[in-house]
Every structure is written in structure tokens, then in C-alpha cells.
Design an enzyme around this catalytic site. Structure first.
Site, PDB file in Angstrom:
ATOM      1  N   GLU A 104      52.811 -17.817 -22.209  1.00  0.00           N
ATOM      2  CA  GLU A 104      52.905 -18.815 -23.279  1.00  0.00           C
ATOM      3  C   GLU A 104      54.005 -18.508 -24.299  1.00  0.00           C
ATOM      4  O   GLU A 104      53.736 -18.174 -25.460  1.00  0.00           O
ATOM      5  CB  GLU A 104      51.553 -18.977 -23.990  1.00  0.00           C
ATOM      6  CG  GLU A 104      50.507 -19.624 -23.117  1.00  0.00           C
ATOM      7  CD  GLU A 104      49.247 -20.062 -23.874  1.00  0.00           C
ATOM      8  OE1 GLU A 104      49.027 -19.572 -24.991  1.00  0.00           O
ATOM      9  OE2 GLU A 104      48.515 -20.893 -23.342  1.00  0.00           O
ATOM     10  N   MET A 133      34.486 -14.119 -28.296  1.00  0.00           N
ATOM     11  CA  MET A 133      33.746 -15.372 -28.479  1.00  0.00           C
ATOM     12  C   MET A 133      34.281 -16.490 -27.564  1.00  0.00           C
ATOM     13  O   MET A 133      33.941 -17.655 -27.741  1.00  0.00           O
ATOM     14  CB  MET A 133      33.840 -15.830 -29.940  1.00  0.00           C
ATOM     15  CG  MET A 133      33.298 -14.847 -30.945  1.00  0.00           C
ATOM     16  SD  MET A 133      31.540 -14.538 -30.708  1.00  0.00           S
ATOM     17  CE  MET A 133      30.866 -15.998 -31.493  1.00  0.00           C
ATOM     18  N   GLU A 165      45.707 -22.278 -16.863  1.00  0.00           N
ATOM     19  CA  GLU A 165      44.473 -21.886 -17.560  1.00  0.00           C
ATOM     20  C   GLU A 165      43.720 -23.179 -17.857  1.00  0.00           C
ATOM     21  O   GLU A 165      44.262 -24.067 -18.507  1.00  0.00           O
ATOM     22  CB  GLU A 165      44.788 -21.154 -18.872  1.00  0.00           C
ATOM     23  CG  GLU A 165      45.551 -19.861 -18.681  1.00  0.00           C
ATOM     24  CD  GLU A 165      45.865 -19.143 -20.004  1.00  0.00           C
ATOM     25  OE1 GLU A 165      45.315 -19.523 -21.053  1.00  0.00           O
ATOM     26  OE2 GLU A 165      46.685 -18.214 -19.973  1.00  0.00           O
TER      27      GLU A 165
HETATM   28  C1  GAL Z   1      45.858 -18.980 -24.049  1.00  0.00           C
HETATM   29  C2  GAL Z   1      46.376 -17.624 -23.590  1.00  0.00           C
HETATM   30  C3  GAL Z   1      45.277 -16.786 -22.985  1.00  0.00           C
HETATM   31  C4  GAL Z   1      44.052 -16.831 -23.833  1.00  0.00           C
HETATM   32  C5  GAL Z   1      43.607 -18.254 -23.983  1.00  0.00           C
HETATM   33  C6  GAL Z   1      42.333 -18.429 -24.766  1.00  0.00           C
HETATM   34  O1  GAL Z   1      46.645 -19.448 -25.092  1.00  0.00           O
HETATM   35  O2  GAL Z   1      47.418 -17.776 -22.659  1.00  0.00           O
HETATM   36  O3  GAL Z   1      45.742 -15.462 -22.840  1.00  0.00           O
HETATM   37  O4  GAL Z   1      44.317 -16.256 -25.073  1.00  0.00           O
HETATM   38  O5  GAL Z   1      44.616 -18.968 -24.638  1.00  0.00           O
HETATM   39  O6  GAL Z   1      41.982 -19.790 -24.875  1.00  0.00           O
END
Ligand code: GAL
Ligand code: ZN
Length: 647
Positions: A141, A363, A313
Site C-alpha cells: 500500500e 482488534m 485484501e
Molecule cells: C491494509 C494493510 C494491511 C492491514 C489492513 C487492515 O491497509 O495493507 O496490512 O493493515 O489494512 O485492514
């Protein structure tokens, strides 16, 4: 087609193999890992511990899982920061950011580039040909946690050199920026400061160049990694996980170096953040997400990825970072997953496998609770995995309508909004939502994309219209709708000599004189026998064209010249729906006003319908062959059907 984000370094060795087995059992094929593991790979300078990762990758291979390996450059370890504190970034207030979380590095730091080159080369050499590794994610990111722009001395020097290459002589910079204003004239490139900590607003042309420079720095940092991986890892793809609704660097440009784009989809968090930015207090989508926000990002990243994208993700339960963090409603994880596939995603990777009971993200939920028992998300993933076995996903076709999205436009709006509550993304989402509520599929494309074949093209706003954009628009045979502030600036952030919309006047013979931001003022526009609300922004137009719609005082609000339209205010969805409906009709495109909270999307010969409401809805489609669901759409339900006549 499903994956999961996994951190083997967080768990006891004997859990990992069992986790892999359980992933397979759930229907997961892809695992992303490694992107924050630098301190475990190189615990002290030049001392490596590869064995644990060797073993993990071997196990993944034995279990038949495909691995996406992340380069660990988002998290330089403590020893590296202590040895080279100059890699730390500086915020716009001039404060050095410290070690203790992540993304604590400056893109311009030559030392950090060398360190990044070293670790990426080592990882790529060691695992580039590992049979489990199918692809790579560079860093993590870019730009997250406000790290796109750094205000350190090294960035200043690099920016000065960047400007020198661009302007060649300092007089040309002075003229382009208009530095005679407030005695800002520079005698040489070495005198130029970064545009932070000024008493009043910095010069907007200066800021815009700094944004362009910062965007270029990220691209070159990424390209360095890509070149290394390509050399040592033949046949594997390279991608990066971009963020939702994030516009601080040019994603189209960076993606030129990738095989496809990926993005991180957190619908509840993104909706809460977006609505907060818009000043909304209510959030009817708190447990499902805005019906168009994730969808827009899918379409954008398909465009950014030159037709290909993954969700790297995917939210699978409550997150920890938004202004408030509710649980998704029942069925919504399944809806999000199918929504991604409907928009053309190749793979959806859930974040994360197991909630971690320690540190910053304790969390943040996952597919498993910290004790390894399944969360509600687990059961929804399982259901999707089973449904996927029944449905073969065709490839995505070109959509009937294109929306032009431009990163530079976002920068211009953010540098000079001309009032509070004026956001490029708000305007873009209004255009997008209006199209989607009419059942129209949308491709999101850059201004230089080939437009040939689209039924019509919408441009929510494009403040800087370059000559090659204009040529592209002139060549295109269909209708084009331009929103307010299009053509309002030159490349050097000046008002065009011929007045806005600048060179666009060759296709739209009109001139914008006054512009107003409206704040609390509410006005109207009259079109035919209908009246529409106007807020946010309004323009005064001088033109010999007869307006199609007018403000109550008779001045023009909507203009048409041949196939080109110009909207001289910040339009509501209702106005845009009526306009697009008419254009679609003229262009021979069928539209369908969808029930409240329902969206549809085609992928090949499949149509997907989504219900973002907590009520049952009856779909206005009959005589179709449902593969999943039916005409009655359950609350948060999904229906999928093949077009009549399809096989
Ligand atoms: C994204 C990040 C992940 C994790 C996730 C949590 O921004 O790439 O490593 O932090 O958010 O929602
Ligand atoms: Zn810096």
C-alpha cells in the site's frame, strides 16, 4: 479463485502446516505472505534466517497452495533505521517520523533505495523460482498512513533536480508558476523550497509540481523492485496492492510496470471514511458498504490494471481503523466477494486468516478467531467457495459507457478546492452512481484511453485538458458529457488565456466567467418541466449556444454543441440520471431504473444482481435462467443468471 493473507511469522511453527491444510479444506488456493517479515528474514545486518520461510514455502507447495510473496520494504527493521536514521520520512510540519509502526521510509533516500534493492534482490533470488511462488506483491500500500509526500532535505534536493529537468532554465519556471506574485521569484533551482510550512497558501503550481514529483518517486521506487524480480523470478506475475479511493499518486503510470493491479477492499471502513469526508452524519450502509464505492474501485482498478485486477485484501469481518468499526451484516462478505467477481476480479484474497491477539491490529478480525475457531466470515467464504464450483466465470467484456478518471484532476481539486466540502471523488461517485442506478456498466479509464466503441463517455471533471486528450475526444464518435471545472486550468495551474474551458472551446464554444462555491446556499436548475437541486458549485457561462437547462434567473446550466455536453454546476444523481437516460436512449443503449439499493453488473454472458438493503426486493427481470438466487432477492442477497440465449 480465493486466497487469504497470512503471517506465518506470527504463529508457532507447528500451527502453520495445519493452517495450510485448513485453508485448502475451506477452498482457498492462494496465500499472500512475507510483506512485513524483514526483521525475521534479516534479524541483524547481513545475518539471515531463511530456514523458517524455506520450510513454510515448501509446506505451502506440498499442500498445493499458490503463494504471492510480498517484498518487505514497507517495514525496514530497527537496526537499519538506527544505522541510517536519514531514511526516515519528514511530515509536512517538518517533523521526522519515528520507528515503531510501518512505512517509515522516504522514497527519495538513496540509502533506502540501496537497502531496498539489496533485500529485494536477496528474496527474489532465493524464492524467485520456488515452485510454490506464483507471483509477487511489491511493498505494501504505497502512500498509506500519509506517506506519499515527504518533506525532508533529500526530497528537496531531488525535487530541485526534477524541476531542472522539467524547466531547463529558472526563468521558464518563474514564468510558469507566476512567481512574480508576492515576490516569490527564484534565481536558481537550488533555491527552491518544498511547498510546506508557508505562512499563507503556497503557490498552487509549485504544489502541483511537487505532487507530480512525489508520484514519480513512488513509480521509480516500484520500478526498481519490478526490474529485480523480473530478472530473478521468470514467469511469475508482479502486482501491487493499491488502496480504495486513494488518489495521491498516478496509479495508471505506476501500473505500466506491473502485470496487473490489485487493491485492498474494506467496504465498511471505506464507506465510513468517505461519508465522513462528505460531512454526512447518517450512514445507511454502515453494515454493508456504499453500493457504489467498492464497485467504482473495482472498475477503476480494472482500468488501472489494463483490464486485469485482483482484490488482494478483502474485509471479512470488522476492521480496526475506521471512525467506527461495526460487524458486517449476515451475508455481506459473500456479497462483496461476488461483487468483485462480477466486476472482473480474477482472485479475491481475504484479510486475514486469523485475528492476531497482539500488537496494533489485535482488534481486526479474520476468518478465524484468535483461538482458531471460525468467525461468521468463515462460513460465508465457505459458501462462496462452494458456489464457485458451480459457476464458470467468463471473461469481462467492454462496458457500454466509459467514465474518465484522472489523478491530476484529483490533485487540482485538492490544491485549490475553492471552498469546503468540494471533492473530486464526490463528483466522480455522483456520475458513477447515476449510471449504475440505470443499470449501466461502466469502464473507468484515463483521458488517453481509446474511446472507440463506447455508447457514450462521461467526464465528471478534468481541470487540465492536454492537447492529446482533446485530440482523443475529437476523434471519438459518441456523446461526451463534461462536468464543471473541466478545462479550468493550464498544465501550469493557471487560468487559460481564453478562459475556461480553455482549449476545450474548440468543441464546446462557451466561456466560464464567474465560478461560485455555494457552501450552505441551496439553489435550483430548471430542465423541461422539472426542477433539480443545486449545491456545492455553480458557474456563469457566456455563450451563443442556446442552453438546454437554465438556472431560475435564465442563465444557462446545461449546454450542448453537437455531441458534446457541458454541465455548469455540481449535479445531483437525479439530474444525471435523467440526462444519461436520454443519452442512452439516443445512443441506442437500454437502461433499467433499478429498485432502491439494488445494482446489477454483467460479466460475459452472466448477470449479477446485488441487494444492499435489509429488505427483500423483487428484480425487474423475467424469464431468465437463474444459476444462483432468483427473482426475489434476499436481504444482502446475490442472484446470478445467464442471459436468455446464452449457453
Ligand atoms: C491494509 C494493510 C494491511 C492491514 C489492513 C487492515 O491497509 O495493507 O496490512 O493493515 O489494512 O485492514
Ligand atoms: Zn524525503
Amino acid at each position: 479463485m480465493l486466497g487469504v493473507c497470512y503471517y506465518p511469522e506470527h504463529w508457532k511453527r507447528e500451527m502453520v502446516r495445519e493452517d495450510f491444510r485448513k485453508m485448502k479444506e475451506l477452498g482457498i488456493q492462494y496465500v499472500r505472505m512475507g510483506e512485513f517479515a524483514w526483521s525475521r528474514i534479516e534479524p541483524s545486518p547481513g545475518k539471515f534466517d531463511w530456514e523458517w520461510l524455506d520450510e513454510v514455502l515448501d509446506w505451502a507447495y506440498e499442500e498445493g497452495l499458490k503463494v504471492i510473496l510480498g517484498t518487505p520494504t514497507a517495514t525496514p527493521p530497527k537496526w537499519l533505521v538506527d544505522r541510517h536514521p536519514e531514511i526516515l520520512p519528514v511530515d509536512s510540519e517538518g517533523r521526522v517520523k519515528k520507528f515503531g509502526s510501518r512505512r517509515h521510509y522516504c522514497f527519495s533516500s538513496p540509502v533506502y533505495r540501496e537497502e531496498a534493492r539489496r533485500i529485494v534482490t536477496l528474496v527474489a533470488k532465493r524464492y524467485g523460482k520456488h515452485p510454490a511462488v506464483v507471483g509477487w506483491q511489491t511493498d505494501n500500500e504505497y502512500g498509506c498512513h500519509d506517506t506519499t509526500r515527504c518533506y525532508c532535505e533529500r526530497c528537496k534536493k531531488a525535487f530541485q533536480r526534477w524541476l531542472e529537468v522539467k524547466y531547463d532554465d529558472i526563468e521558464s519556471l518563474n514564468k510558469s508558476w507566476g512567481t512574480v506574485f508576492w515576490s516569490q521569484e527564484y534565481g536558481s533551482f537550488d533555491e527552491i523550497e518544498l511547498p510546506n510550512l508557508t505562512v499563507a497558501d503556497p503557490n498552487p503550481a509549485h504544489v502541483l509540481d511537487f505532487f507530480r514529483f512525489s508520484s514519480d518517486q513512488i513509480r521509480s521506487f516500484n520500478r526498481m523492485q519490478v526490474e529485480i524480480i523480473r530478472e530473478h523470478s521468470p514467469g511469475r506475475f508482479i502486482t501491487h496492492n493499491f488502496m480504495g479511493g486513494f488518489t495521491e499518486f498516478d496509479h495508471y503510470a505506476l501500473s505500466q510496470d506491473l502485470d496487473f493491479a490489485s487493491w485492498d477492499n474494506y467496504p465498511l471502513g471505506h464507506t465510513a471514511v468517505f461519508l465522513k469526508m462528505m460531512g454526512e452524519r447518517e450512514n445507511p450502509f454502515a453494515r454493508v458498504g456504499h453500493p457504489d464505492f467498492a464497485a467504482f474501485c473495482h472498475d477503476l482498478y480494472r482500468g488501472v490494471g489494463k483490464g486485469r485486477f485482483w482484490v488482494m485484501e478483502q474485509q471479512v469481518g470488522p476492521v480496526n481503523w475506521a471512525p467506527y468499526n461495526p460487524c458486517p451484516a449476515d451475508g455481506v462478505v459473500r456479497l462483496w466477494t461476488w461483487e468483485a467477481f462480477a466486476h472482473g476480479a480474477e482472485v479475491v484474497t481475504y484479510f486475514r486468516w486469523r485475528q492476531v491477539p497482539f500488537a496494533q491490529e489485535q482488534m481486526h478480525s479474520g476468518i478465524l478467531w484468535p483461538d482458531s475457531s471460525p468467525t461468521p466470515g468463515y462460513h460465508e467464504v465457505k459458501r462462496v467457495a462452494e458456489e464457485l464450483k458451480r459457476i464458470e466465470l467468463p471473461s469481462t467484456r467492454r462496458s457500454p459507457v466509459a467514465l474518465i478518471f484522472d489523478y491530476e484532476a484529483a490533485w487540482v481539486f485538492s490544491i485549490q478546492p475553492h471552498g469546503e466540502g468540494i471533492h473530486y471523488l464526490d463528483l466522480v461517485i455522483r456520475f458513477y452512481t447515476a449510471l449504475r442506478r440505470l443499470g449501466i456498466d461502466v469502464d473507468v479509464v484515463p483521458p488517453i484511453a481509446s474511446l472507440h466503441g463506447y455508447k457514450f463517455v462521461v467526464v465528471p471533471s478534468l481541470p487540465i485538458v492536454r492537447k492529446e486528450y482533446l485530440d482523443n475526444f475529437e476523434e471519438y464518435e459518441g456523446f461526451m458529457v463534461f462536468g464543471p471545472r473541466t478545462g479550468s486550468k493550464t498544465e501550469h495551474f493557471q487560468i487559460p488565456p481564453e478562459l475556461p474551458p480553455g482549449i476545450l472551446q474548440s468543441i464546446l464554444p462557451l466561456k466560464v466567467t464567474h465560478v461560485e462555491s455555494l457552501g450552505p446556499i441551496r439553489e435550483t436548475v430548471l430542465w423541461g418541466d422539472k426542477e433539480y437541486h443545486v449545491g456545492v458549485w455553480k458557474e456563469w457561462i457566456r455563450s451563443s449556444l442556446e442552453p438546454i437547462a437554465r438556472f431560475p434567473d435564465g442563465r444557462g446550466a446545461l449546454f450542448r454543441n453537437r455531441k458534446y455536453f457541458y454541465i455548469a454546476f455540481w449535479p445531483t444523481e437525479e439530474f444525471l440520471m435523467d440526462l444519461f437516460e436520454q443519452l442512452a436512449d439516443e445512443a441506442g443503449l437500454k437502461t433499467n431504473r433499478l429498485p432502491e439499493g439494488v445494482r446489477v453488473r454483467k460479466r460475459g454472458d452472466l448477470t449479477f444482481a446485488f441487494n444492499y438493503t435489509d429488505r427483500k426486493v423483487t428484480l425487474p427481470f423475467d424469464g431468465v435462467n437463474f444459476l444462483i438466487g432468483g427473482r426475489e432477492l434476499e436481504p444482502y442477497g446475490v442472484s446470478i443468471w445467464r442471459e436468455p440465449g446464452g449457453s
